[in-house]
Design a protein around this motif. Sequence first.
Motif, PDB file in Angstrom:
ATOM      1  N   ARG A  49     -22.791  13.576 -20.879  1.00 36.29           N
ATOM      2  CA  ARG A  49     -21.387  13.232 -20.571  1.00 36.29           C
ATOM      3  C   ARG A  49     -20.886  14.250 -19.548  1.00 36.29           C
ATOM      4  O   ARG A  49     -20.203  15.214 -19.888  1.00 36.29           O
ATOM      5  N   THR A  50     -21.267  14.045 -18.280  1.00 38.17           N
ATOM      6  CA  THR A  50     -20.845  14.964 -17.221  1.00 38.17           C
ATOM      7  C   THR A  50     -19.364  14.756 -16.937  1.00 38.17           C
ATOM      8  O   THR A  50     -18.788  13.715 -17.269  1.00 38.17           O
ATOM      9  N   ILE A  51     -18.759  15.755 -16.302  1.00 36.38           N
ATOM     10  CA  ILE A  51     -17.334  15.620 -15.998  1.00 36.38           C
ATOM     11  C   ILE A  51     -17.142  15.544 -14.479  1.00 36.38           C
ATOM     12  O   ILE A  51     -17.852  16.191 -13.709  1.00 36.38           O
ATOM     13  N   HIS A  52     -16.169  14.721 -14.079  1.00 35.77           N
ATOM     14  CA  HIS A  52     -15.959  14.398 -12.663  1.00 35.77           C
ATOM     15  C   HIS A  52     -14.499  14.688 -12.314  1.00 35.77           C
ATOM     16  O   HIS A  52     -13.596  14.125 -12.937  1.00 35.77           O
ATOM     17  N   HIS A  53     -14.323  15.561 -11.333  1.00 35.79           N
ATOM     18  CA  HIS A  53     -12.977  16.049 -11.037  1.00 35.79           C
ATOM     19  C   HIS A  53     -12.213  15.063 -10.157  1.00 35.79           C
ATOM     20  O   HIS A  53     -12.695  14.641  -9.116  1.00 35.79           O
ATOM     21  N   GLN A  54     -11.015  14.698 -10.604  1.00 38.44           N
ATOM     22  CA  GLN A  54     -10.197  13.758  -9.826  1.00 38.44           C
ATOM     23  C   GLN A  54      -8.985  14.439  -9.208  1.00 38.44           C
ATOM     24  O   GLN A  54      -8.162  13.791  -8.599  1.00 38.44           O
ATOM     25  N   GLY A  55      -8.883  15.750  -9.375  1.00 40.65           N
ATOM     26  CA  GLY A  55      -7.754  16.487  -8.796  1.00 40.65           C
ATOM     27  C   GLY A  55      -6.658  16.719  -9.809  1.00 40.65           C
ATOM     28  O   GLY A  55      -6.537  15.990 -10.805  1.00 40.65           O
ATOM     29  N   LYS A  56      -5.891  17.794  -9.569  1.00 38.15           N
ATOM     30  CA  LYS A  56      -4.707  18.116 -10.391  1.00 38.15           C
ATOM     31  C   LYS A  56      -5.013  18.143 -11.896  1.00 38.15           C
ATOM     32  O   LYS A  56      -4.259  17.611 -12.715  1.00 38.15           O
ATOM     33  N   GLY A  57      -6.133  18.737 -12.255  1.00 34.12           N
ATOM     34  CA  GLY A  57      -6.446  18.900 -13.676  1.00 34.12           C
ATOM     35  C   GLY A  57      -6.981  17.658 -14.359  1.00 34.12           C
ATOM     36  O   GLY A  57      -7.184  17.663 -15.579  1.00 34.12           O
ATOM     37  N   MET A  58      -7.200  16.579 -13.594  1.00 37.96           N
ATOM     38  CA  MET A  58      -7.709  15.336 -14.197  1.00 37.96           C
ATOM     39  C   MET A  58      -9.224  15.258 -14.034  1.00 37.96           C
ATOM     40  O   MET A  58      -9.756  15.515 -12.937  1.00 37.96           O
TER      41      MET A  58
ATOM     42  N   LEU B 104     -10.247   9.576  -5.343  1.00 37.20           N
ATOM     43  CA  LEU B 104     -10.883   8.260  -5.243  1.00 37.20           C
ATOM     44  C   LEU B 104     -12.370   8.388  -4.946  1.00 37.20           C
ATOM     45  O   LEU B 104     -13.184   7.608  -5.430  1.00 37.20           O
ATOM     46  N   LEU B 105     -12.717   9.364  -4.131  1.00 36.69           N
ATOM     47  CA  LEU B 105     -14.106   9.527  -3.696  1.00 36.69           C
ATOM     48  C   LEU B 105     -14.780  10.697  -4.390  1.00 36.69           C
ATOM     49  O   LEU B 105     -15.681  11.290  -3.835  1.00 36.69           O
ATOM     50  N   GLU B 106     -14.355  11.028  -5.585  1.00 41.48           N
ATOM     51  CA  GLU B 106     -14.940  12.210  -6.238  1.00 41.48           C
ATOM     52  C   GLU B 106     -16.459  12.112  -6.132  1.00 41.48           C
ATOM     53  O   GLU B 106     -17.049  11.082  -6.387  1.00 41.48           O
ATOM     54  N   PRO B 107     -17.076  13.201  -5.688  1.00 41.48           N
ATOM     55  CA  PRO B 107     -18.460  13.095  -5.235  1.00 41.48           C
ATOM     56  C   PRO B 107     -19.526  13.103  -6.318  1.00 41.48           C
ATOM     57  O   PRO B 107     -20.660  12.731  -6.061  1.00 41.48           O
TER      58      PRO B 107
ATOM     59  N   MET C 178       0.855  -1.199   0.000  1.00 41.50           N
ATOM     60  CA  MET C 178       0.000   0.000   0.000  1.00 41.50           C
ATOM     61  C   MET C 178       0.892   1.251   0.000  1.00 41.50           C
ATOM     62  O   MET C 178       1.840   1.332   0.766  1.00 41.50           O
ATOM     63  N   THR C 179       0.569   2.167  -0.874  1.00 40.86           N
ATOM     64  CA  THR C 179       1.401   3.369  -0.985  1.00 40.86           C
ATOM     65  C   THR C 179       1.219   4.319   0.192  1.00 40.86           C
ATOM     66  O   THR C 179       0.133   4.442   0.734  1.00 40.86           O
ATOM     67  N   LEU C 180       2.292   5.000   0.557  1.00 43.82           N
ATOM     68  CA  LEU C 180       2.239   5.960   1.658  1.00 43.82           C
ATOM     69  C   LEU C 180       1.599   7.269   1.226  1.00 43.82           C
ATOM     70  O   LEU C 180       1.237   8.086   2.051  1.00 43.82           O
ATOM     71  N   GLN C 181       1.464   7.439  -0.093  1.00 50.34           N
ATOM     72  CA  GLN C 181       0.936   8.703  -0.617  1.00 50.34           C
ATOM     73  C   GLN C 181      -0.591   8.720  -0.701  1.00 50.34           C
ATOM     74  O   GLN C 181      -1.172   9.671  -1.168  1.00 50.34           O
ATOM     75  N   LEU C 182      -1.247   7.669  -0.233  1.00 46.34           N
ATOM     76  CA  LEU C 182      -2.681   7.510  -0.470  1.00 46.34           C
ATOM     77  C   LEU C 182      -3.513   8.691   0.033  1.00 46.34           C
ATOM     78  O   LEU C 182      -4.477   9.091  -0.607  1.00 46.34           O
ATOM     79  N   ILE C 183      -3.133   9.260   1.155  1.00 49.90           N
ATOM     80  CA  ILE C 183      -3.967  10.310   1.755  1.00 49.90           C
ATOM     81  C   ILE C 183      -4.196  11.480   0.794  1.00 49.90           C
ATOM     82  O   ILE C 183      -5.264  12.069   0.773  1.00 49.90           O
ATOM     83  N   THR C 184      -3.221  11.758  -0.019  1.00 48.39           N
ATOM     84  CA  THR C 184      -3.366  12.894  -0.948  1.00 48.39           C
ATOM     85  C   THR C 184      -4.278  12.540  -2.124  1.00 48.39           C
ATOM     86  O   THR C 184      -4.664  13.404  -2.883  1.00 48.39           O
ATOM     87  N   LYS C 185      -4.566  11.268  -2.285  1.00 46.22           N
ATOM     88  CA  LYS C 185      -5.373  10.839  -3.436  1.00 46.22           C
ATOM     89  C   LYS C 185      -6.825  10.557  -3.060  1.00 46.22           C
ATOM     90  O   LYS C 185      -7.626  10.209  -3.927  1.00 46.22           O
ATOM     91  N   VAL C 186      -7.172  10.703  -1.794  1.00 49.93           N
ATOM     92  CA  VAL C 186      -8.518  10.341  -1.338  1.00 49.93           C
ATOM     93  C   VAL C 186      -9.582  11.124  -2.095  1.00 49.93           C
ATOM     94  O   VAL C 186     -10.586  10.574  -2.530  1.00 49.93           O
ATOM     95  N   TYR C 187      -9.368  12.404  -2.283  1.00 49.18           N
ATOM     96  CA  TYR C 187     -10.358  13.222  -2.982  1.00 49.18           C
ATOM     97  C   TYR C 187     -10.656  12.642  -4.353  1.00 49.18           C
ATOM     98  O   TYR C 187     -11.806  12.487  -4.741  1.00 49.18           O
TER      99      TYR C 187
END
Length: 176
Positions: free
Chosen positions: A152-161, A12-15, A1-10
């Motif tokens: 075709r809605t768009i869903h934000h995954q962070g950092k321009g993705m 992963l759970l894009e609302p 499991m990566t140690l960087q996961l906390i920064t990726k939570v948003y």
Amino acid sequence: MTLQLITKVYGLLEPGPVVLVTTAHEGRANIMTMSWHTMMEFEPPIVGCVISNRDYTFGILKQTKECVSNIPTAELAATVVDCGNTSGRDFDKFEVFQLTPAAASLVKTPLIDECYANLECKVVDARMVAKYNFFILEVQKAWFAPSTKRPRTIHHQGKGMFMVAGRTIKLPTKVK
Ligand SMILES: Cc1cc2nc3c(=O)[nH]c(=O)nc-3n(C[C@H](O)[C@H](O)[C@H](O)COP(=O)(O)O)c2cc1C
């Protein structure tokens, strides 16, 4: 499991779909991009959302207690990013980004004509605004463009993705 996961939570759970929130005050309308929102009740539809107290929208929403949540599709993606990288303090985003305001029916805030759905909302609970910038909205009226069958809605995954909504599947379920 990566140690960087906390920064990726948003990401992963894009609302849900990125929306364009319109507000208006003293004849001046504004638009901001918002992706941190969540459904809280089916009927009447209650939606919670986080709007930073640094945003121009924050003060207007706090004061007027109404807004419209406009749902764009992928065709508007570049404009969605533009509305999220600029402030209505500096210029009129409707004019600069060539979006068309349309009259709402239950709020004084304009809808964005180019969006495929528009939800007229009123703030029904502001108790968590001071601590979390969290507004609870009730959708009073919902407009949909009947011609857009599979938005075709768009869903934000962070950092321009962004993820663009795609295939839909239907399964038997007891949940609404
Ligand atoms: C894809 C995307 C999603 C965003 N989601 C939010 C959000 O959920 N809440 C928020 O406070 N700001 C969010 N922002 C930032 C605001 O849109 C941004 O601060 C904007 O400049 C505010 O505009 P205003 O000052 O005219 O209100 C987002 C920006 C982008 C590009």
